[in-house]
Design an enzyme around this catalytic site. Structure first.
Site, PDB file in Angstrom:
ATOM      1  N   ASN A  17      85.013   1.303  85.180  1.00  0.00           N
ATOM      2  CA  ASN A  17      86.155   1.032  85.277  1.00  0.00           C
ATOM      3  C   ASN A  17      87.467   1.319  83.931  1.00  0.00           C
ATOM      4  OD1 ASN A  17      87.788  -1.408  84.396  1.00  0.00           O
ATOM      5  ND2 ASN A  17      87.487  -2.116  85.812  1.00  0.00           N
ATOM      6  N   ASP A  19      90.101  -0.111  82.681  1.00  0.00           N
ATOM      7  CA  ASP A  19      90.283  -1.389  81.323  1.00  0.00           C
ATOM      8  C   ASP A  19      90.650  -1.240  79.774  1.00  0.00           C
ATOM      9  OD1 ASP A  19      91.091  -2.395  84.360  1.00  0.00           O
ATOM     10  OD2 ASP A  19      90.322  -3.793  84.058  1.00  0.00           O
ATOM     11  N   HIS A  20      89.602  -1.259  80.015  1.00  0.00           N
ATOM     12  CA  HIS A  20      89.384  -1.762  77.854  1.00  0.00           C
ATOM     13  C   HIS A  20      89.737  -0.610  77.558  1.00  0.00           C
ATOM     14  CE1 HIS A  20      88.565  -5.544  79.027  1.00  0.00           C
ATOM     15  NE2 HIS A  20      87.817  -5.361  79.572  1.00  0.00           N
ATOM     16  N   ARG A  28      97.543  -2.993  69.801  1.00  0.00           N
ATOM     17  CA  ARG A  28      98.572  -1.968  68.478  1.00  0.00           C
ATOM     18  C   ARG A  28      99.850  -2.454  69.636  1.00  0.00           C
ATOM     19  NH1 ARG A  28      97.087  -0.955  63.583  1.00  0.00           N
ATOM     20  NH2 ARG A  28      95.370  -2.717  63.050  1.00  0.00           N
ATOM     21  N   HIS A  53      92.229  -2.966  86.776  1.00  0.00           N
ATOM     22  CA  HIS A  53      91.848  -4.201  87.331  1.00  0.00           C
ATOM     23  C   HIS A  53      93.226  -4.013  86.098  1.00  0.00           C
ATOM     24  CE1 HIS A  53      91.614  -8.742  87.977  1.00  0.00           C
ATOM     25  NE2 HIS A  53      92.405  -8.398  87.757  1.00  0.00           N
ATOM     26  N   ARG A  55      96.460  -6.769  86.089  1.00  0.00           N
ATOM     27  CA  ARG A  55      96.114  -8.122  85.799  1.00  0.00           C
ATOM     28  C   ARG A  55      97.771  -9.100  86.195  1.00  0.00           C
ATOM     29  NH1 ARG A  55      91.244 -10.229  84.105  1.00  0.00           N
ATOM     30  NH2 ARG A  55      91.751 -12.386  84.027  1.00  0.00           N
ATOM     31  N   ARG A  59      97.376  -8.057  80.544  1.00  0.00           N
ATOM     32  CA  ARG A  59      96.780  -8.137  79.651  1.00  0.00           C
ATOM     33  C   ARG A  59      96.538  -6.079  79.074  1.00  0.00           C
ATOM     34  NH1 ARG A  59      91.510 -11.879  80.493  1.00  0.00           N
ATOM     35  NH2 ARG A  59      92.867 -13.148  81.171  1.00  0.00           N
ATOM     36  N   HIS A  60      96.191  -5.851  79.569  1.00  0.00           N
ATOM     37  CA  HIS A  60      95.266  -3.880  79.485  1.00  0.00           C
ATOM     38  C   HIS A  60      96.158  -3.080  80.456  1.00  0.00           C
ATOM     39  CE1 HIS A  60      92.368  -5.569  82.844  1.00  0.00           C
ATOM     40  NE2 HIS A  60      91.648  -6.063  81.815  1.00  0.00           N
ATOM     41  N   GLU A  80      91.785  -2.546  91.012  1.00  0.00           N
ATOM     42  CA  GLU A  80      91.694  -4.500  92.244  1.00  0.00           C
ATOM     43  C   GLU A  80      92.967  -5.372  91.166  1.00  0.00           C
ATOM     44  OE1 GLU A  80      87.851  -5.158  88.563  1.00  0.00           O
ATOM     45  OE2 GLU A  80      87.331  -3.473  89.348  1.00  0.00           O
ATOM     46  N   THR A 110      86.779 -12.569  81.125  1.00  0.00           N
ATOM     47  CA  THR A 110      86.621 -11.361  82.105  1.00  0.00           C
ATOM     48  C   THR A 110      86.922 -12.132  83.944  1.00  0.00           C
ATOM     49  OG1 THR A 110      85.168  -9.732  83.023  1.00  0.00           O
ATOM     50  CG2 THR A 110      84.736 -11.350  82.142  1.00  0.00           C
ATOM     51  N   THR A 111      86.100 -11.440  84.881  1.00  0.00           N
ATOM     52  CA  THR A 111      86.609 -12.255  85.828  1.00  0.00           C
ATOM     53  C   THR A 111      84.992 -13.046  85.885  1.00  0.00           C
ATOM     54  OG1 THR A 111      87.370  -9.802  86.956  1.00  0.00           O
ATOM     55  CG2 THR A 111      87.106 -11.858  88.310  1.00  0.00           C
ATOM     56  N   GLU A 161      81.474  -6.052  97.409  1.00  0.00           N
ATOM     57  CA  GLU A 161      81.510  -6.039  95.686  1.00  0.00           C
ATOM     58  C   GLU A 161      81.465  -7.435  95.527  1.00  0.00           C
ATOM     59  OE1 GLU A 161      84.064  -4.161  92.605  1.00  0.00           O
ATOM     60  OE2 GLU A 161      82.476  -4.456  90.729  1.00  0.00           O
ATOM     61  N   HIS A 201      80.008  -5.717  87.786  1.00  0.00           N
ATOM     62  CA  HIS A 201      80.352  -6.731  86.562  1.00  0.00           C
ATOM     63  C   HIS A 201      79.040  -7.171  85.828  1.00  0.00           C
ATOM     64  CE1 HIS A 201      82.165 -10.043  84.267  1.00  0.00           C
ATOM     65  NE2 HIS A 201      83.457  -9.899  84.765  1.00  0.00           N
ATOM     66  N   GLY A 202      78.939  -6.951  84.399  1.00  0.00           N
ATOM     67  CA  GLY A 202      77.953  -7.075  83.313  1.00  0.00           C
ATOM     68  C   GLY A 202      76.838  -5.976  83.201  1.00  0.00           C
ATOM     69  N   GLY A 223      82.488  -0.594  83.710  1.00  0.00           N
ATOM     70  CA  GLY A 223      83.096  -0.778  82.935  1.00  0.00           C
ATOM     71  C   GLY A 223      83.226  -0.835  80.886  1.00  0.00           C
ATOM     72  N   HIS A 224      82.975  -2.471  80.729  1.00  0.00           N
ATOM     73  CA  HIS A 224      82.540  -2.471  79.210  1.00  0.00           C
ATOM     74  C   HIS A 224      81.691  -1.892  78.743  1.00  0.00           C
ATOM     75  CE1 HIS A 224      82.001  -4.996  75.604  1.00  0.00           C
ATOM     76  NE2 HIS A 224      82.803  -5.252  76.277  1.00  0.00           N
TER      77      HIS A 224
HETATM   78  N1  PXP Z   1      84.265  -4.879  89.060  1.00  0.00           N
HETATM   79  C1  PXP Z   1      84.993  -6.148  88.633  1.00  0.00           C
HETATM   80  C2  PXP Z   1      85.736  -6.921  90.179  1.00  0.00           C
HETATM   81  C3  PXP Z   1      85.158  -6.276  87.474  1.00  0.00           C
HETATM   82  O1  PXP Z   1      86.223  -7.365  87.862  1.00  0.00           O
HETATM   83  C4  PXP Z   1      85.301  -6.061  86.937  1.00  0.00           C
HETATM   84  C5  PXP Z   1      85.916  -6.201  85.885  1.00  0.00           C
HETATM   85  O2  PXP Z   1      86.907  -6.146  85.306  1.00  0.00           O
HETATM   86  C6  PXP Z   1      84.003  -5.196  86.426  1.00  0.00           C
HETATM   87  C7  PXP Z   1      83.353  -4.843  87.360  1.00  0.00           C
HETATM   88  C8  PXP Z   1      83.397  -4.403  85.215  1.00  0.00           C
HETATM   89  O3  PXP Z   1      82.333  -4.928  84.950  1.00  0.00           O
HETATM   90  P1  PXP Z   1      81.747  -4.359  82.989  1.00  0.00           P
HETATM   91  O4  PXP Z   1      83.173  -4.525  82.688  1.00  0.00           O
HETATM   92  O5  PXP Z   1      81.976  -5.968  82.783  1.00  0.00           O
HETATM   93  O6  PXP Z   1      81.256  -3.480  84.066  1.00  0.00           O
END
Ligand code: PXP
Length: 251
Positions: A17, A19-20, A28, A53, A55, A59-60, A80, A110-111, A161, A201-202, A223-224
């Site tokens: 992912n 996004d970040h 910026r 994602h 959104r 935002r990203h 997403e 975040t979600t 998921e 997630h996480g 992602g993160h």
């Molecule tokens: N899966 C879903 C559905 C999410 O919304 C996210 C966060 O955008 C992730 C996975 C990834 O989570 P993380 O950035 O904590 O790895």
């Protein structure tokens, strides 16, 4: 990538992912770092898919990012999105190989939590039908609860998921083990109902392996943690290190 190739030889896909990467750019309002370049490097590092994602508040990731990624990514794009008209219509137009429906609140960082399928099951089922009619394999982001798994099957989804946030945030090992058991039970129930099993997630370099080892798990979305490491070691290496952990966990 055609939907039929989702079950190709890779045992458990690692979808990165990005996004970040866009979060840093938006901080910026310039044109760097570029998520499209990040996606290319993630693929070179072994990513099996690229997740973004879109959104409601943009935002990203921006619409243009998704359009460019769809033309650039060589693996597949997992989009997403919330079950809202504006983004559903975009997805129908863009036709990514896969979509994951997620809950969305404007004020959240975040979600938070999975979809509430009991609140308005018909709305989710209608969104799934629209996406799948457009040829998009559709997954639902849910908490690891039996009712949510059953609701996903009833909604006609191809996959779920499993939200791994409670596992990732567990206060101690006993709580993490308990959350892992919930994920394992939900994964088995989902597979028995004919649903593909994804998780995310996480997840981090430290906690990914027990989840990656869940036999039914065919896709991880991370992602993160990967983007954070990529700032220090580069995207290609950050993805390679995560994919090695996943491979090791699968035995
Ligand atoms: N899966 C879903 C559905 C999410 O919304 C996210 C966060 O955008 C992730 C996975 C990834 O989570 P993380 O950035 O904590 O790895």
């Amino acid at each position: 990538m055609a939907n039929s190739s989702f079950s190709h030889l890779i045992d458990c896909r690692l979808c990165v992912n990005i996004d970040h990467v866009a979060t840093v750019r938006q901080a910026r309002g310039t044109d760097e770092p570029d998520p499209v370049r990040a996606a290319v490097l993630a693929e070179l590092g072994g990513a099996n898919g690229i997740t973004v994602h879109l959104r409601e508040d943009r935002r990203h990731i921006q619409d243009r990012d998704v359009e460019l990624l769809l033309g650039t990514v060589r693996t597949f794009v997992n989009l997403e999105l919330a079950a809202e008209e504006e983004v559903l219509a975009l997805a129908e137009r863009w036709r990514p190989a896969q979509a994951t429906l997620v809950p969305e609140k404007r004020e959240e960082l975040t979600t938070e939590g999975g979809l509430d399928l009991s609140a308005d099951p018909a709305r989710i089922a209608a969104a799934v039908a629209r996406l799948q009619d457009a040829g998009i394999r559709t997954s639902l982001f849910i908490d690891p609860d039996p009712a949510a798994v059953d609701g996903s099957a009833e909604a006609g989804a191809a996959a779920i998921e499993l939200h791994t946030g409670e596992y990732a945030n567990a206060a101690d090992q006993a709580a993490a083990d308990q959350e892992l058991a919930r994920l394992e039970d939900a994964a088995a129930r989902a597979e028995a109902a004919g649903l593909g099993v994804h998780a995310g997630h996480g997840l981090t370099y430290e906690n990914v392996q027990p989840v990656a080892a869940i036999a039914e798990c065919e896709e991880l979305n991370i992602g993160h943690s990967i983007v954070s490491r990529s700032v220090l070691v580069g995207m290609e290496r950050a993805v390679l290190e995560m994919s090695e952990l996943v491979r090791e966990a699968r035995g």
